[in-house]
Design a protein around this motif. Sequence first.
Motif, PDB file in Angstrom:
ATOM      1  N   GLY A 106       0.805  -1.213   0.000  1.00  9.77           N
ATOM      2  CA  GLY A 106       0.000   0.000   0.000  1.00  9.77           C
ATOM      3  C   GLY A 106       0.841   1.267   0.000  1.00  9.77           C
ATOM      4  N   GLY A 107       2.056   1.194  -0.550  1.00 13.57           N
ATOM      5  CA  GLY A 107       2.915   2.364  -0.622  1.00 13.57           C
ATOM      6  C   GLY A 107       3.742   2.624   0.621  1.00 13.57           C
ATOM      7  N   ASN A 108       3.693   1.717   1.599  1.00 13.02           N
ATOM      8  CA  ASN A 108       4.424   1.900   2.869  1.00 13.02           C
ATOM      9  C   ASN A 108       5.644   0.987   2.965  1.00 13.02           C
ATOM     10  N   PHE A 117      10.759  -6.316  10.640  1.00 15.30           N
ATOM     11  CA  PHE A 117      11.926  -6.804  11.374  1.00 15.30           C
ATOM     12  C   PHE A 117      11.761  -6.623  12.877  1.00 15.30           C
ATOM     13  N   GLU A 118      11.039  -5.597  13.316  1.00 14.01           N
ATOM     14  CA  GLU A 118      10.745  -5.432  14.741  1.00 14.01           C
ATOM     15  C   GLU A 118       9.795  -6.529  15.233  1.00 14.01           C
ATOM     16  N   GLN A 119       8.878  -6.954  14.383  1.00 12.08           N
ATOM     17  CA  GLN A 119       7.858  -7.936  14.758  1.00 12.08           C
ATOM     18  C   GLN A 119       8.356  -9.372  14.679  1.00 12.08           C
ATOM     19  N   LEU A 120       9.461  -9.596  13.965  1.00 11.14           N
ATOM     20  CA  LEU A 120       9.992 -10.961  13.814  1.00 11.14           C
ATOM     21  C   LEU A 120      10.798 -11.382  15.039  1.00 11.14           C
ATOM     22  N   LYS A 121      10.661 -12.654  15.390  1.00 10.55           N
ATOM     23  CA  LYS A 121      11.558 -13.257  16.367  1.00 10.55           C
ATOM     24  C   LYS A 121      12.923 -13.437  15.709  1.00 10.55           C
ATOM     25  N   VAL A 122      13.969 -13.527  16.490  1.00 16.08           N
ATOM     26  CA  VAL A 122      15.300 -13.793  15.942  1.00 16.08           C
ATOM     27  C   VAL A 122      15.244 -15.119  15.171  1.00 16.08           C
ATOM     28  N   GLY A 123      15.761 -15.120  13.972  1.00 18.78           N
ATOM     29  CA  GLY A 123      15.708 -16.298  13.102  1.00 18.78           C
ATOM     30  C   GLY A 123      14.442 -16.354  12.269  1.00 18.78           C
ATOM     31  N   GLY A 124      13.518 -15.421  12.517  1.00 17.06           N
ATOM     32  CA  GLY A 124      12.254 -15.400  11.785  1.00 17.06           C
ATOM     33  C   GLY A 124      12.444 -15.063  10.316  1.00 17.06           C
ATOM     34  N   ARG A 125      11.535 -15.566   9.503  1.00 17.95           N
ATOM     35  CA  ARG A 125      11.622 -15.401   8.064  1.00 17.95           C
ATOM     36  C   ARG A 125      10.636 -14.358   7.553  1.00 17.95           C
ATOM     37  N   LEU A 126      11.103 -13.574   6.599  1.00 17.26           N
ATOM     38  CA  LEU A 126      10.277 -12.573   5.928  1.00 17.26           C
ATOM     39  C   LEU A 126      10.317 -12.877   4.437  1.00 17.26           C
ATOM     40  N   VAL A 127       9.141 -13.031   3.836  1.00 15.44           N
ATOM     41  CA  VAL A 127       9.028 -13.296   2.409  1.00 15.44           C
ATOM     42  C   VAL A 127       8.109 -12.232   1.815  1.00 15.44           C
ATOM     43  N   LEU A 128       8.582 -11.618   0.733  1.00 15.64           N
ATOM     44  CA  LEU A 128       7.837 -10.554   0.068  1.00 15.64           C
ATOM     45  C   LEU A 128       7.613 -10.925  -1.388  1.00 15.64           C
ATOM     46  N   ASN A 129       6.429 -10.611  -1.913  1.00 13.90           N
ATOM     47  CA  ASN A 129       6.109 -10.847  -3.320  1.00 13.90           C
ATOM     48  C   ASN A 129       5.825  -9.521  -4.002  1.00 13.90           C
ATOM     49  N   PHE A 130       6.357  -9.367  -5.219  1.00 17.86           N
ATOM     50  CA  PHE A 130       6.155  -8.144  -5.992  1.00 17.86           C
ATOM     51  C   PHE A 130       5.925  -8.471  -7.450  1.00 17.86           C
ATOM     52  N   ILE A 131       5.016  -7.724  -8.086  1.00 18.02           N
ATOM     53  CA  ILE A 131       4.910  -7.791  -9.537  1.00 18.02           C
ATOM     54  C   ILE A 131       5.557  -6.547 -10.166  1.00 18.02           C
ATOM     55  N   LEU A 132       5.607  -5.445  -9.417  1.00 18.18           N
ATOM     56  CA  LEU A 132       6.234  -4.225  -9.927  1.00 18.18           C
ATOM     57  C   LEU A 132       7.725  -4.206  -9.597  1.00 18.18           C
ATOM     58  N   LEU A 133       8.542  -3.998 -10.616  1.00 15.93           N
ATOM     59  CA  LEU A 133       9.990  -3.952 -10.425  1.00 15.93           C
ATOM     60  C   LEU A 133      10.396  -2.849  -9.449  1.00 15.93           C
ATOM     61  N   GLU A 134       9.752  -1.696  -9.545  1.00 14.44           N
ATOM     62  CA  GLU A 134      10.108  -0.570  -8.682  1.00 14.44           C
ATOM     63  C   GLU A 134       9.935  -0.929  -7.209  1.00 14.44           C
ATOM     64  N   ILE A 140      14.782  -4.242  -2.121  1.00 13.80           N
ATOM     65  CA  ILE A 140      16.180  -4.683  -2.206  1.00 13.80           C
ATOM     66  C   ILE A 140      17.119  -3.583  -1.712  1.00 13.80           C
ATOM     67  N   ASP A 141      16.868  -2.354  -2.135  1.00  9.37           N
ATOM     68  CA  ASP A 141      17.695  -1.227  -1.661  1.00  9.37           C
ATOM     69  C   ASP A 141      17.636  -1.111  -0.149  1.00  9.37           C
ATOM     70  N   TRP A 142      16.432  -1.228   0.417  1.00 16.33           N
ATOM     71  CA  TRP A 142      16.283  -1.120   1.869  1.00 16.33           C
ATOM     72  C   TRP A 142      17.048  -2.247   2.569  1.00 16.33           C
ATOM     73  N   LEU A 143      16.900  -3.464   2.072  1.00 14.59           N
ATOM     74  CA  LEU A 143      17.586  -4.600   2.680  1.00 14.59           C
ATOM     75  C   LEU A 143      19.104  -4.438   2.602  1.00 14.59           C
ATOM     76  N   GLU A 144      19.604  -4.005   1.453  1.00 14.59           N
ATOM     77  CA  GLU A 144      21.047  -3.797   1.306  1.00 14.59           C
ATOM     78  C   GLU A 144      21.540  -2.670   2.217  1.00 14.59           C
ATOM     79  N   ASN A 145      20.815  -1.555   2.253  1.00 15.22           N
ATOM     80  CA  ASN A 145      21.211  -0.411   3.079  1.00 15.22           C
ATOM     81  C   ASN A 145      21.178  -0.727   4.572  1.00 15.22           C
ATOM     82  N   ASN A 146      20.329  -1.681   4.955  1.00 15.51           N
ATOM     83  CA  ASN A 146      20.221  -2.072   6.363  1.00 15.51           C
ATOM     84  C   ASN A 146      20.976  -3.371   6.649  1.00 15.51           C
TER      85      ASN A 146
END
Length: 184
Positions: A106-108, A117-134, A140-146
């Motif tokens: 929703g743009g957030n 990442f605050e809501q995940l337990k240590v070792g917890g998995r996050l999976v994201l799906n996207f159809i828009l490249l942007e 990806i930029d956020w993950l790399e920067n963090n």
Amino acid sequence: MKDDCFIRGAVPMTKEEVRTVSLAKLQLSDAEKFLDIGTGTGSIAIEAAHLYPQLNVTTIDSNQTALDVLKQNQAKFQVENIRSILGKAPIEIEDKFDAIFVGGTGGNMTEILSWSFEQLKVGGRLVLNFILLENAFEAIDWLENNQHSFQAIQLQASHFTKLGQGHYFKPQNPVIIIETRKEE
């Protein structure tokens, strides 16, 4: 679960092949709590709840119509281990989760990634799906920067379909699936 088993309405749905890969990457077999953000029809939540009856599933969607369709699917598949929240992530929530799936932001994007990442337990998995490249590039930029390690794949499925006297493989939209973990 086959896509045609789900009640759809005018609500987005994670398709069967993408759902299968995403659920595998979430590794829910030993999980206790799972969060589905931007649930749409609830196909991810429904299949997770059905496959893992011990799993406590929470869904969030900002669209009441989506939650209504989810409730219909929940009744159809007779799964009771799902609770739904009408809202736009990030929201106040007490739980910590073993796994989180993001089907819509929703743009957030930045807020949802930080919050997830605050809501995940240590070792917890996050999976994201996207159809828009942007959107995928923003994640990806956020993950790399963090400094979060991740894996990104693109998946495209096509279905054998009759066309006139012949046949072809009718393509679905390609989907980018990003998988990461919360490190210590």
